[in-house]
Design an enzyme around this catalytic site. Structure first.
Site, PDB file in Angstrom:
ATOM      1  N   TYR A 136      46.683  28.974  36.879  1.00  0.00           N
ATOM      2  CA  TYR A 136      45.441  28.290  37.236  1.00  0.00           C
ATOM      3  C   TYR A 136      44.426  28.293  36.106  1.00  0.00           C
ATOM      4  CZ  TYR A 136      45.101  26.699  42.064  1.00  0.00           C
ATOM      5  OH  TYR A 136      45.181  25.977  43.220  1.00  0.00           O
ATOM      6  N   ALA A 137      44.396  29.384  35.325  1.00  0.00           N
ATOM      7  CA  ALA A 137      43.389  29.480  34.269  1.00  0.00           C
ATOM      8  C   ALA A 137      43.742  28.625  33.059  1.00  0.00           C
ATOM      9  CB  ALA A 137      43.221  30.940  33.839  1.00  0.00           C
ATOM     10  N   ASN A 187      51.182  34.350  37.777  1.00  0.00           N
ATOM     11  CA  ASN A 187      50.887  34.096  36.370  1.00  0.00           C
ATOM     12  C   ASN A 187      49.623  34.835  35.930  1.00  0.00           C
ATOM     13  OD1 ASN A 187      50.594  32.946  33.756  1.00  0.00           O
ATOM     14  ND2 ASN A 187      51.631  31.094  34.414  1.00  0.00           N
ATOM     15  N   ASP A 188      48.474  34.289  36.249  1.00  0.00           N
ATOM     16  CA  ASP A 188      47.222  34.875  35.772  1.00  0.00           C
ATOM     17  C   ASP A 188      47.025  36.312  36.252  1.00  0.00           C
ATOM     18  OD1 ASP A 188      46.575  32.445  34.523  1.00  0.00           O
ATOM     19  OD2 ASP A 188      45.706  31.670  36.378  1.00  0.00           O
ATOM     20  N   VAL A 189      47.506  36.638  37.465  1.00  0.00           N
ATOM     21  CA  VAL A 189      47.245  37.959  38.032  1.00  0.00           C
ATOM     22  C   VAL A 189      48.084  39.053  37.389  1.00  0.00           C
ATOM     23  CG1 VAL A 189      46.526  36.998  40.244  1.00  0.00           C
ATOM     24  CG2 VAL A 189      48.922  37.637  39.907  1.00  0.00           C
TER      25      VAL A 189
END
Length: 470
Positions: A436-437, A396-398
């Site tokens: 996560y963010a 997701n965030d990456v």
């Protein structure tokens, strides 16, 4: 003469153990040698333990009692450790690492408490020795408390929570700890109540230090706490003039520090920013979800299979969702089938993919994925423009373009896998949940992106069945 010979053998064993630690750490840099490196280090530790039991002079005062205590501790610890290691799921590996790291910090703190008692009864205070004892107590306690909180947060049992004015409280608390430690080291009069006050303050500081830190920063925190435990163990090595303990502590401390720096670089965040300006898991961040108002476009397994089967180059971006679904073996099967059709297949692994450094590498290595296929972020990004299909599995965030395009985003500036440089993007997720963010991913709404919803393992099995029929 016998005593001298015993001490000499003990020192030699410690040196040999230290060498095995260094060799083991070196082997960990290569996946095909990592297992052997772990065994080398374990053998070295076993040698140091056996040598200590057989040749340490202090054990001679009451051999029977000491041997019973030591062997009981070894047996209980071995049984508990083996049971935890055998039962842990790959998705829970970060939690186990954090828990074991906390136990190392607790041991260092206990050593400092025991040695403080010895110094107090000796009647003479060596300031150098006292400084080492107090540093071991402080760092070990902070590592223990922080690691246990990190464990609870990763398990989902503890939520992010910051006290009003928490940063000021942490600074004042740290100053109080250092002030009390300086007083104890210079006063010349030892009071056990001061020691236990220092212990309580250090434990409290460890809790407050980690409690507000968001999930996106948790891998960095685990690495930092690991370096703390290494330093605390090194202080124990100083106290006992134990080369093996000293070397092991220095290796863990330095490796943890280097890894922390590398992870901060991979996230484009300073360590101060991680500790003070934490992000992820907060209500404010969660409120960002839906602000783009974009439209997602779904894709069926059969259409996705056609894209994959007739591609020249396919790249997989693994994430935590892959680990949750235990789909590493399934994606490796898809890899073999596509390669049989002439497709070039690789994996683009972000430095902080998953919940700890190397999480995805270990996960895929478990499925016998050849290491040369695991491309680091820089190399993977260089190949994206010539990639026909990128399959994002649970990441997701990456892969969030906001890291490059939105200065107001909390992840702005974090290096990402540039999946939008590829011709087609297929994102496999259970739902539209955030990473996560705690922020919305613009990638999901892009014209190049198609969403394939469902459990990663089930979706991959459907893809495999469809690809086989083409």
């Amino acid at each position: 003469m016998t005593e001298l010979l015993g001490n000499s053998i003990l020192e030699i064993c410690y040196i040999v153990a230290s060498v095995t630690f260094i060799m083991g750490l070196k082997m960990l840099s290569s996946p095909d040698k990592a297992r052997k490196g772990n065994l080398y280090a374990a053998y070295g530790m076993g040698l140091a333990i056996v040598a200590t039991i057989l040749f340490k002079e202090e054990l001679n005062s009451d051999k029977t009692l000491n041997y019973v205590l030591i062997l009981t501790g070894l047996l209980v610890g071995t049984l508990i450790g083996k049971r935890m290691a055998m039962k842990v799921k790959m998705t829970a590996m970060p939690q186990m690492v954090s828990f074991f790291n906390g136990m190392g910090g607790a041991c260092a703190a206990v050593i400092s408490i025991v040695e403080f008692d010895h110094v107090m009864h000796a009647g003479t205070v060596d300031k150098g020795m006292m400084i080492v004892i107090l540093l071991g107590l402080i760092i070990g306690s902070v590592s223990f408390a922080g690691s246990i909180i990190a464990y609870g947060k990763l398990e989902g049992k503890i939520n992010d929570k910051a006290l009003p004015g928490g940063q000021v409280i942490n600074i004042l608390l740290l100053l109080g700890i250092l002030g009390l430690a300086v007083f104890m080291a210079t006063a010349g009069v030892l009071n056990p109540m001061h020691l236990y006050l220092l212990l309580a303050l250090s434990l409290f500081y460890g809790v407050l230090l980690v409690m507000p830190i968001g999930g996106a920063d948790m891998p960095v925190v685990i690495s930092l706490l690991n370096s703390f435990t290494g330093m605390a163990a090194a202080f124990g090595g100083f106290l006992y003039s134990n080369q093996a303990m000293l070397t092991g502590g220095i290796l863990v401390g330095s490796a943890g520090t280097i890894l922390t720096v590398l992870m901060c670089k991979a996230m484009n965040r300073s360590l101060t920013n991680v500790i003070i300006g934490s992000f992820g898991g907060s209500a404010a961040a969660a409120g960002i979800v839906g602000e783009h108002g974009g439209t997602i476009k779904e894709i069926s397994p059969s259409d996705a299979a056609i894209l994959l089967a007739y591609a020249t180059r396919v790249s997989v971006v693994p994430g935590y969702g892959l680990a949750v679904a235990q789909a590493q073996h399934t994606v490796h099967n898809l890899e073999k089938i596509l390669e049989g059709k002439g497709v070039e297949f690789s994996y683009a692994v972000h430095p902080v993919a998953g919940r700890m450094p190397g999480h995805m590498n270990v996960l895929l290595a478990e499925a016998d994925v050849p290491y040369p296929k695991l491309l680091e972020m820089e190399e993977a990004n260089e190949q994206m423009a010539s990639t026909d299909v990128v399959l994002v599995i649970g990441a997701n965030d990456v892969v969030n373009p906001a890291a490059e395009s939105d200065p107001s985003s909390p992840i702005y500036g974090m290096p990402i896998i540039k999946v939008l440089d590829a011709k087609n993007v297929i994102v496999m997720k259970r739902s539209m949940g955030t990473g996560y963010a705690g922020i919305e991913n613009e990638l999901f709404f892009h014209d190049k992106t198609r969403m394939l919803f469902g459990d990663a393992k089930d979706s991959l099995e459907k893809l495999i069945a469809e690809v086989k029929d083409l």
